[in-house]
Write an enzyme that holds these catalytic residues in place. Structure first.
Site, PDB file in Angstrom:
ATOM      1  CE  LYS A 112      -1.968   2.921   2.579  1.00  0.00           C
ATOM      2  NZ  LYS A 112      -2.185   4.042   1.641  1.00  0.00           N
ATOM      3  CD  GLU A 153      13.519   1.077   9.183  1.00  0.00           C
ATOM      4  OE1 GLU A 153      13.955   2.016   9.883  1.00  0.00           O
ATOM      5  OE2 GLU A 153      14.183   0.070   8.897  1.00  0.00           O
ATOM      6  CB  CYS A 191      13.045   9.048   7.861  1.00  0.00           C
ATOM      7  SG  CYS A 191      14.034   8.169   6.691  1.00  0.00           S
ATOM      8  CD  GLU A 198       9.719  13.127  11.998  1.00  0.00           C
ATOM      9  OE1 GLU A 198       8.679  12.572  12.392  1.00  0.00           O
ATOM     10  OE2 GLU A 198      10.533  12.571  11.255  1.00  0.00           O
TER      11      GLU A 198
HETATM   12  P1  TAP Z   1       1.871   7.839   8.335  1.00  0.00           P
HETATM   13  O1  TAP Z   1       0.712   8.722   8.452  1.00  0.00           O
HETATM   14  O2  TAP Z   1       2.234   6.988   9.478  1.00  0.00           O
HETATM   15  O3  TAP Z   1       1.599   6.959   7.028  1.00  0.00           O
HETATM   16  C1  TAP Z   1       2.463   5.956   6.583  1.00  0.00           C
HETATM   17  C2  TAP Z   1       1.677   4.920   5.829  1.00  0.00           C
HETATM   18  O4  TAP Z   1       0.769   4.262   6.714  1.00  0.00           O
HETATM   19  C3  TAP Z   1       0.820   5.487   4.698  1.00  0.00           C
HETATM   20  O5  TAP Z   1       0.818   4.582   3.617  1.00  0.00           O
HETATM   21  C4  TAP Z   1      -0.547   5.548   5.346  1.00  0.00           C
HETATM   22  O6  TAP Z   1      -1.612   5.534   4.448  1.00  0.00           O
HETATM   23  C5  TAP Z   1      -0.537   4.291   6.175  1.00  0.00           C
HETATM   24  N1  TAP Z   1      -1.517   4.254   7.255  1.00  0.00           N
HETATM   25  C6  TAP Z   1      -2.230   5.282   7.787  1.00  0.00           C
HETATM   26  N2  TAP Z   1      -3.042   4.822   8.753  1.00  0.00           N
HETATM   27  C7  TAP Z   1      -2.855   3.489   8.859  1.00  0.00           C
HETATM   28  C8  TAP Z   1      -3.394   2.462   9.683  1.00  0.00           C
HETATM   29  N3  TAP Z   1      -4.291   2.724  10.622  1.00  0.00           N
HETATM   30  N4  TAP Z   1      -2.953   1.205   9.503  1.00  0.00           N
HETATM   31  C9  TAP Z   1      -2.034   0.923   8.570  1.00  0.00           C
HETATM   32  N5  TAP Z   1      -1.495   1.846   7.761  1.00  0.00           N
HETATM   33  C10 TAP Z   1      -1.884   3.124   7.899  1.00  0.00           C
HETATM   34  O7  TAP Z   1       3.176   8.646   8.002  1.00  0.00           O
HETATM   35  P2  TAP Z   1       3.367   9.731   6.868  1.00  0.00           P
HETATM   36  O8  TAP Z   1       2.752  11.000   7.310  1.00  0.00           O
HETATM   37  O9  TAP Z   1       2.936   9.170   5.581  1.00  0.00           O
HETATM   38  O10 TAP Z   1       4.948   9.864   6.831  1.00  0.00           O
HETATM   39  C11 TAP Z   1       5.653  10.711   7.652  1.00  0.00           C
HETATM   40  C12 TAP Z   1       6.278   9.952   8.785  1.00  0.00           C
HETATM   41  O11 TAP Z   1       7.005   8.821   8.327  1.00  0.00           O
HETATM   42  C13 TAP Z   1       7.268  10.778   9.533  1.00  0.00           C
HETATM   43  O12 TAP Z   1       7.035  10.708  10.917  1.00  0.00           O
HETATM   44  C14 TAP Z   1       8.622  10.173   9.194  1.00  0.00           C
HETATM   45  O13 TAP Z   1       9.583  10.301  10.170  1.00  0.00           O
HETATM   46  C15 TAP Z   1       8.285   8.760   8.930  1.00  0.00           C
HETATM   47  N6  TAP Z   1       9.258   8.184   8.017  1.00  0.00           N
HETATM   48  C16 TAP Z   1      10.174   7.342   8.533  1.00  0.00           C
HETATM   49  C17 TAP Z   1      11.114   6.768   7.716  1.00  0.00           C
HETATM   50  C18 TAP Z   1      12.085   5.827   8.280  1.00  0.00           C
HETATM   51  S1  TAP Z   1      12.987   4.985   7.268  1.00  0.00           S
HETATM   52  N7  TAP Z   1      12.208   5.631   9.538  1.00  0.00           N
HETATM   53  C19 TAP Z   1      11.108   7.048   6.355  1.00  0.00           C
HETATM   54  C20 TAP Z   1      10.172   7.916   5.859  1.00  0.00           C
HETATM   55  C21 TAP Z   1       9.233   8.472   6.707  1.00  0.00           C
HETATM   56  P3  TAP Z   1      -2.286   6.926   3.928  1.00  0.00           P
HETATM   57  O14 TAP Z   1      -1.360   7.444   2.933  1.00  0.00           O
HETATM   58  O15 TAP Z   1      -3.557   6.550   3.336  1.00  0.00           O
HETATM   59  O16 TAP Z   1      -2.436   7.811   5.133  1.00  0.00           O
END
Ligand code: TAP
Length: 517
Positions: A212, A288, A322, A419
């Site tokens: 996804k 992650e 990240c 963050e």
């Molecule tokens: P999230 O809101 O956590 O979303 C990540 C993924 O999870 C998206 O595909 C999202 O789908 C999905 N998701 C949302 N609700 C879910 C649920 N209840 N169950 C399962 N999956 C669900 O994060 P984001 O805003 O996309 O990304 C930013 C965050 O990611 C930051 O905090 C950043 O630090 C972290 N990040 C970490 C890393 C590493 S390697 N540690 C790398 C990149 C980013 P939708 O798109 O539909 O919401």
């Protein structure tokens, strides 16, 4: 809605395998860009079972690019069924490890041949600067597929000397098996690269997958799906569902036939993913998550280099990174001068259309994210931070937020803890010689993804690297990740590694076989 045959040949004009889909065709970035915009289930591009769709927005123009299916739980179940069937019987299961490696190499080769299209898509959908997308978003994706392709026929067990059941003898050996159907859930900051970091290790180990992508950046995953068909990855091995995380992500984490979840995203959602994996069927899980990585600059550092690297550490990929250095600690004796140099450097970033070759800083990924950054700066200033440069939305079309520097961020400031995930540098200072104190403050966070230190003193750099509680520590550099080096967090930045040999462990299980003779 009409499916047509797309014939793709490689650069040598060979091949000619067909993929059938209803293409979106755009004339953009001096090319004709053709890509699918449907779910990818069991080797076919299909609409959602509900017929419902959503639009994905170009953050540089604020206009929709195309519509995509909003997958349903029924679609998720179909995708898991296809992945389960592909895992349990058929070509993928029967294939030798070496042949599996060959197909993954082929996939990497096709990605290389189509890298301009992939980078253009990442630029349109995620606001990634095209030149950076070529090198990093797509370039590192290709590398990681090549790297894990090479691992396929090198995944080995052991023979272990156990106590014999005398007078008989025993042979004990381990074999490393794929887990089964894996659900991968990835964020929007590096859409194709996050897919690749996880899926390459997952497939090298012999699993099948349902992915996804983030709802705001689904396009490169679908172009990738097209290339996977051409690479000869059998139907059902890769399935891709576009749609909502709370619905589809949750359907995967809860599914009784999914045996492992690889998740990259926020700590908050990571916790719900882990809970759902536990409650449904004790799925294996790797997370992650977020970061607030400290970067410490000592006065004895190569300061010219440190200025450039500190800016890169925060502003790379518009801060949507990240491992972005979430807090920069400057030694007091250099702080004022160094800050002025940082400001001068930050002002040099060419802001503009991400497809323009001279652009260094593009729009933020989507509107909600940019709005969060505006709010972030307000909160930091409320808590006493001073804006040195930037800090508000740029008046032009697109979700543009400039490289921003905040000084005077003390330990109690909102910006010292939270963050931003955007191009916001938060500067704190420390007493030049008090290493223990700066270490304590750098470690005073629930995150532990990365950290960095700049000093020419070798023993100081090692003492600090040892003292920093983070999964990755950079010394006199930053941002230098590599597909061969394990990457992952400590504490609430999650657990489990992407990349390097260690990443294979996330997608393998060990079986012990004991024979008596
Ligand atoms: P999230 O809101 O956590 O979303 C990540 C993924 O999870 C998206 O595909 C999202 O789908 C999905 N998701 C949302 N609700 C879910 C649920 N209840 N169950 C399962 N999956 C669900 O994060 P984001 O805003 O996309 O990304 C930013 C965050 O990611 C930051 O905090 C950043 O630090 C972290 N990040 C970490 C890393 C590493 S390697 N540690 C790398 C990149 C980013 P939708 O798109 O539909 O919401």
């Amino acid at each position: 809605g009409e499916h047509i045959n797309i014939v793709i040949r490689n650069l040598r004009g060979e091949g000619g395998i067909t993929v059938t889909y209803d293409p979106i065709v755009l004339n953009v970035n001096n090319m004709e860009l053709k890509f699918p915009h449907e779910l990818f289930i069991n080797g076919k591009f299909v609409p959602s079972s509900s017929g419902k769709t959503f639009e994905t927005i170009n953050p540089a123009t604020e206009k929709p690019i195309c519509s995509l299916p909003l997958a349903t739980v029924d679609d998720a179940n179909k995708a898991v069924r296809a992945a389960k069937k592909a895992f349990e019987r058929g070509e993928w299961k029967e294939m030798s490890a070496r042949e599996r490696g060959k197909r993954l190499y082929k996939l990497a080769e096709l990605m290389e041949e189509h890298k301009e299209e992939l980078a253009t898509l990442e630029s349109l959908d995620a606001g990634a600067v095209y030149t950076l997308a070529l090198k990093t978003h797509v370039g590192m994706s290709i590398e990681v597929w090549r790297y894990f392709a090479g691992w396929c026929d090198k995944i080995q067990g052991k023979t272990i000397p156990i106590t014999n059941a005398r007078p008989n003898k025993n042979l004990c050996l381990t074999i490393r098996e794929p887990i089964g159907v894996v659900g991968l859930i990835v964020p929007w900051n590096y859409p194709l690269m996050m897919l690749s970091w996880k899926m390459a290790a997952c497939l090298a180990a012999g699993n099948t997958v349902v992915l996804k992508p983030a709802q705001v950046t689904p396009l490169t995953a679908l172009k990738f799906a097209e290339l996977s068909v051409l690479a000869g990855i059998p139907a059902g091995v890769i399935n891709i569902l576009t749609g909502s995380g709370s619905l589809i992500g949750n359907a995967l984490t809860n599914h009784p036939d999914v045996r492992k979840i690889g998740f990259t995203g926020s700590t908050e959602i990571g916790a719900t993913v882990m809970e759902s994996c536990a409650k449904s069927n004790i799925k294996k899980v790797s997370l992650e998550l977020g970061g607030k990585s400290p970067l410490i600059i000592f006065p004895d550092a190569d300061l010219e280099k440190a200025v450039k690297q500190a800016c890169g550490a925060v502003f790379f990929n518009k801060g949507e990174n990240c491992i972005a250095a979430g807090r920069v600690f400057l030694a007091k004796s250099i702080a004022d001068d160094f800050t002025q140099k940082l400001v001068a450097e930050a002002k040099q970033y060419q802001i503009g259309d991400p497809l323009d070759r001279s652009t260094a800083h593009g729009p933020q990924n989507h509107k909600a994210h940019m709005d969060k950054l505006i709010e972030y700066v307000k909160n930091a200033v409320r808590d006493g931070a001073k804006i040195e440069v930037g800090g508000s939305r740029i008046e032009r079309t697109g979700f543009y937020f400039p490289p921003t520097i905040l000084s005077n961020v003390d330990d109690e400031n909102f910006a010292a803890k939270e963050e931003s995930f955007g191009p916001i540098m938060c500067i704190s200072t420390f007493d030049d010689d008090d290493i223990e104190d700066v270490l304590r403050r750098a470690n005073d966070t629930e995150f532990g993804l990365a950290a960095g230190v700049f000093t020419k003193d070798a023993s100081k750099s090692l003492r600090v690297a040892e003292g920093l509680h983070a999964g990755t520590v950079f010394v006199n550099t930053y941002q230098k990740t590599d597909v061969a080096a394990p990457f992952g967090g400590f504490k609430q930045s999650g657990f489990g590694k992407d990349m390097g040999e260690e990443a294979l462990n996330e997608y393998l299980i060990t079986k012990t076989i004991t024979i008596e003779y």
